[in-house]
Design a protein around this motif. Structure first.
Motif, mmCIF file in Angstrom:
data_model
loop_
_atom_site.group_PDB
_atom_site.id
_atom_site.type_symbol
_atom_site.label_atom_id
_atom_site.label_comp_id
_atom_site.label_asym_id
_atom_site.label_seq_id
_atom_site.Cartn_x
_atom_site.Cartn_y
_atom_site.Cartn_z
ATOM 1 N N SER A 12 0.848 -1.185 0.000
ATOM 2 C CA SER A 12 0.000 0.000 0.000
ATOM 3 C C SER A 12 0.890 1.244 0.000
ATOM 4 N N VAL A 13 0.315 2.352 -0.452
ATOM 5 C CA VAL A 13 1.024 3.637 -0.456
ATOM 6 C C VAL A 13 0.069 4.734 -0.009
ATOM 7 N N HIS A 14 0.646 5.767 0.578
ATOM 8 C CA HIS A 14 -0.078 7.004 0.838
ATOM 9 C C HIS A 14 0.302 7.950 -0.278
ATOM 10 N N SER A 15 -0.690 8.578 -0.898
ATOM 11 C CA SER A 15 -0.433 9.482 -2.014
ATOM 12 C C SER A 15 -1.211 10.773 -1.806
ATOM 13 N N GLY A 60 -3.628 18.084 -1.545
ATOM 14 C CA GLY A 60 -4.952 17.698 -1.065
ATOM 15 C C GLY A 60 -4.866 16.621 0.006
ATOM 16 N N GLU A 61 -5.925 15.854 0.094
ATOM 17 C CA GLU A 61 -6.034 14.793 1.093
ATOM 18 C C GLU A 61 -4.997 13.699 0.834
ATOM 19 N N GLY A 67 -0.323 18.598 -15.344
ATOM 20 C CA GLY A 67 -0.368 19.751 -14.445
ATOM 21 C C GLY A 67 -0.536 19.377 -12.984
ATOM 22 N N THR A 68 -0.826 18.111 -12.696
ATOM 23 C CA THR A 68 -0.971 17.664 -11.310
ATOM 24 C C THR A 68 0.385 17.687 -10.620
ATOM 25 N N VAL A 69 0.404 18.166 -9.382
ATOM 26 C CA VAL A 69 1.605 18.082 -8.558
ATOM 27 C C VAL A 69 1.407 16.911 -7.612
ATOM 28 N N HIS A 70 2.314 15.937 -7.699
ATOM 29 C CA HIS A 70 2.282 14.804 -6.768
ATOM 30 C C HIS A 70 3.063 15.254 -5.540
ATOM 31 N N SER A 71 2.324 15.815 -4.579
ATOM 32 C CA SER A 71 2.928 16.483 -3.427
ATOM 33 C C SER A 71 3.752 15.545 -2.571
ATOM 34 N N PHE A 72 3.296 14.306 -2.406
ATOM 35 C CA PHE A 72 3.983 13.373 -1.513
ATOM 36 C C PHE A 72 3.480 11.965 -1.794
ATOM 37 N N MET A 73 4.363 10.982 -1.647
ATOM 38 C CA MET A 73 3.972 9.576 -1.707
ATOM 39 C C MET A 73 4.908 8.795 -0.803
ATOM 40 N N GLU A 74 4.355 7.831 -0.069
ATOM 41 C CA GLU A 74 5.185 7.001 0.798
ATOM 42 C C GLU A 74 4.604 5.601 0.919
ATOM 43 N N ASN A 75 5.485 4.674 1.231
ATOM 44 C CA ASN A 75 5.078 3.343 1.657
ATOM 45 C C ASN A 75 5.041 3.411 3.181
ATOM 46 N N PRO A 76 3.859 3.353 3.802
ATOM 47 C CA PRO A 76 3.763 3.534 5.247
ATOM 48 C C PRO A 76 4.222 2.320 6.064
ATOM 49 N N SER A 77 4.419 1.185 5.411
ATOM 50 C CA SER A 77 4.754 -0.035 6.134
ATOM 51 C C SER A 77 6.186 -0.004 6.677
ATOM 52 N N GLN A 78 6.353 -0.577 7.852
ATOM 53 C CA GLN A 78 7.674 -0.722 8.464
ATOM 54 C C GLN A 78 8.452 -1.888 7.866
#
Length: 152
Positions: free
Chosen positions: A94-97, A102-103, A118-129
């Motif tokens: 899973s990822v947080h995007s 936005g949200e 034109g979309t800015v991908h502000s942040f993405m992460e893999n939240p898993s440890q």
């Protein structure tokens, strides 16, 4: 006569295969450079694996590029944008995007999202440890365009 035709066909096929392989190698080199567009820390724990890069047959001014995005546990990217429309499908994990500040949305295996030009991908992460994540990202962009640009 028939053997000469067969020999010519084989030689022609060999040339086509060589050109195809050369195009693949050039595409991989171009793709790696284009996706990892700027120096500096723009992502941590993210690697890319080329799938394909092909000029669209009916629209030579556009190229379809597909990559597997591998995110190690706790991997992330900083703010960036892409040179065309992007379709992302979560293959594993899973990822947080977050798009356009936005949200922050969690996407799991089997889910997808789209980034219009034109979309800015502000942040993405893999939240898993401890569980890696894998995405299939497909970009349709103008041929020769820089595919990823990170914010400064």
């Amino acid at each position: 006569m028939e053997s000469t035709i067969k020999l010519n066909l084989i030689m022609h096929s060999a040339r086509i295969i060589k050109l195809f392989l050369a195009a693949i190698l050039l595409s991989i080199g171009f793709l790696t450079g284009a996706l990892n567009a700027q120096a500096g820390e723009t992502s941590v724990g993210v690697t890319l694996t080329s799938v394909t890069s092909q000029v669209l047959p009916d629209e030579p001014e556009r190229t379809l590029t597909a990559v597997i995005v591998n995110l190690a546990p706790k991997a992330y990217t900083t703010s960036h944008s892409h040179g065309g429309i992007v379709f992302v499908y979560v293959l594993e994990g899973s990822v947080h995007s977050q798009l356009n500040n936005g949200e922050l949305i969690e996407y799991r295996a089997g889910q997808s999202w789209t980034e219009v030009p034109g979309t800015v991908h502000s942040f993405m992460e893999n939240p898993s440890q401890n569980i890696p994540a894998r995405l299939l990202a497909t970009i349709i962009a103008p041929t020769g365009a820089q595919l990823t640009t990170y914010a400064k």
